[in-house]
Enzyme design. Structure first.
Site, PDB file in Angstrom:
ATOM      1  CB  SER A 136      68.639  65.786  33.596  1.00 17.91           C
ATOM      2  OG  SER A 136      69.998  65.926  33.914  1.00 17.91           O
TER       3      SER A 136
ATOM      4  CE  LYS B 218      68.029  67.944  28.516  1.00 22.14           C
ATOM      5  NZ  LYS B 218      68.118  66.915  29.582  1.00 22.14           N
TER       6      LYS B 218
ATOM      7  CB  SER C 121      70.566  68.848  31.836  1.00 23.48           C
ATOM      8  OG  SER C 121      70.012  67.612  31.421  1.00 23.48           O
TER       9      SER C 121
END
Length: 475
Positions: A176, A77, A152
């Site tokens: 997220s 990520k 996210s």
């Protein structure tokens, strides 16, 4: 044999173990998928092709095959540091930043034998529940590229749902992992606070942010979770005295494969936000919940409706923590103008908070944690909608008005943040599809340390719904 990306991560691991596929061959296959699909979908912001191939060769030559993720590709990520690879944090402020050290979760995944193919797309500093930044193209939903992928961990979800990765790690501070998993038709697991040593949540503000897996199947999610936990001699290497309850019954993969047990389930459509915002559950979200209830009842689980006691302290306290979390963003002076309007608003609000306001918010959320755990204690797991609304169009969230933006995020995903506050485990599971073919799912909330129950229930649902065989049009 089917194309490699058609196989589950567990199938791929078995192919690697048998020698029928090498880490380099598998890595090259997924890199080619990324090259073909990523320009349209925006899953990756950085692809490290040569480094990935070299890493695959090192894994084959130097890493024991017993490593839990041996030879399996994944993506970091873009909120995580990997030495020598740009770390953009979804922000123009961080343009050109290349760290010389790696975060612990990255090192853990490497030690587990995984092969990073690059950095997956994330919104600016991971703050919103959608992945649309000014620093990169938006992460587009593989089921309909006009829609967003959630956030996210949106890039990670897009990569897995479109077959650019077999699975992907993510982080979850308010939903997220679960929000993009729900939007993209995946399994997304937020572990209990303290379970994953490299992403425990214990060292984050209010204990919100934990790391966990996104995958197409329950067993793949369990496989990646085991790799992220990184047991040593069969035991979890906890870094803090505080930790999640754990039964020492071995890898979670075995639990997910077996899918055994009968449980008492609560069914809930209330959330922690009901006292502060108007929450409307879309018919498609309700239909997915009803379908899951029918399946679980048919299996023989106990089913009982429940509801949360309203708590007017939750919304202002969580808003305060969300704003406070932005206060430390590394932007000063002219660099503040490079931040997106929402982030700039959050930074300003966060830096204006007093110590007293922060302390009161932390106390309120700690009290809410105790209250929520007590309210759900009579159930082995509690079922809610995954999202209140269908996946949102790209550009739907207000980019200028921070108050309006926050309200939209709450109305889209009211059932996720309260589990970060309470530290409880939760898993999102795909169930049905809308008339337009969009995935809709449900969320299961577990007791503290209740991952095994969640994985068992997820496997049972998966065996009957068989979501793992659905493919988006972009596949």
């Amino acid at each position: 044999m089917a194309d490699l990306h058609e196989l589950t991560a567990l199938d791929l691991w078995q192919e690697l173990q048998s020698g029928r596929v090498s880490p380099r061959e598998l890595t090259a296959h997924y890199l080619d998928r990324i090259e073909r699909l990523n320009p349209e979908l925006g899953a990756f912001v950085t692809v490290t092709r040569e480094a990935a191939l070299a890493r695959a060769d090192r894994v084959a030559a130097e890493v024991p095959r017993t490593a839990p993720l041996w030879g399996l590709p994944f993506g970091d990520k873009d909120l995580w540091l990997r030495a020598g690879v740009p770390a953009g944090f979804g922000s123009r402020v961080m343009a050109g930043f290349v760290p010389d050290t790696s975060d612990e979760i990255v090192e853990t995944l490497d030690a587990a034998g995984g092969v990073s193919l690059g950095k997956t797309n994330a919104p600016e500093f991971g703050l919103p529940a959608y992945t649309e930044s000014l620093a990169a193209p938006p992460a587009r939903n593989p089921w309909n590229p006009e829609l967003g992928a959630g956030g996210s961990s949106g890039g990670a979800a897009v990569a897995v749902a479109s077959g650019m990765l077999p699975f992907a790690p993510g982080s979850d501070g308010g939903g997220s992992i679960r929000i993009p998993a729900a939007a993209c038709g995946l399994v997304g697991l937020k572990p209990s606070r303290g379970l994953v040593p490299a992403g425990s949540g214990i060292d984050s503000l209010a204990g919100l942010v934990v790391d966990g897996p996104l995958a197409r199947t329950t067993t793949d999610a369990a496989l990646l979770l085991d790799g992220m936990i990184a047991r040593r001699d069969g035991r979890i290497d906890h870094h803090y005295a505080l930790r999640a309850p754990y039964d020492d019954d071995g890898p979670f993969l075995g639990t997910a494969i077996r899918g055994e047990g009968r449980f008492q389930l609560g069914v809930m459509t209330t959330s922690a936000w009901d006292d502060a915002y108007e929450i409307t559950i879309a018919p498609d979200a309700r239909a997915a919940l009803d379908a899951a209830v029918d399946v679980f009842a048919g299996i023989g689980h106990g089913i009982e409706e429940t509801a949360l006691t309203p708590d007017p302290t939750y919304a202002p306290a969580f808003r305060t923590i969300w704003q406070a979390g932005a206060a430390s963003i590394p932007a000063e002076g002219d660099a503040l103008e490079l931040l997106e309007p929402l982030t700039r608003w959050l930074v300003g609000r966060g830096r204006a908070l007093s110590a007293r306001e922060l302390g009161e918010a932390l106390r309120a959320l700690t009290a809410y944690e105790r209250s929520l755990i007590a309210q759900l204690a009579s159930f082995d797991a509690v079922l809610t909608p995954a999202l209140a609304l269908t996946p949102r169009p790209i550009g739907w969230f207000d980019q200028e008005d921070g108050e309006r933006n926050f309200e939209q995020q709450v109305q889209y995903t009211p059932f996720t943040s309260m589990l970060n506050v309470s530290g409880l485990p939760a898993i999102v599971l795909p169930v049905s599809q809308t008339a337009d073919g969009l995935p809709m799912g449900v969320q299961l909330i577990g007791r503290p340390g209740g991952e095994r129950t969640l994985l068992s229930l997820a496997t049972q649902l998966e065996r009957r719904v068989r979501w793992q065989h659905r493919r988006p049009p972009t596949w």
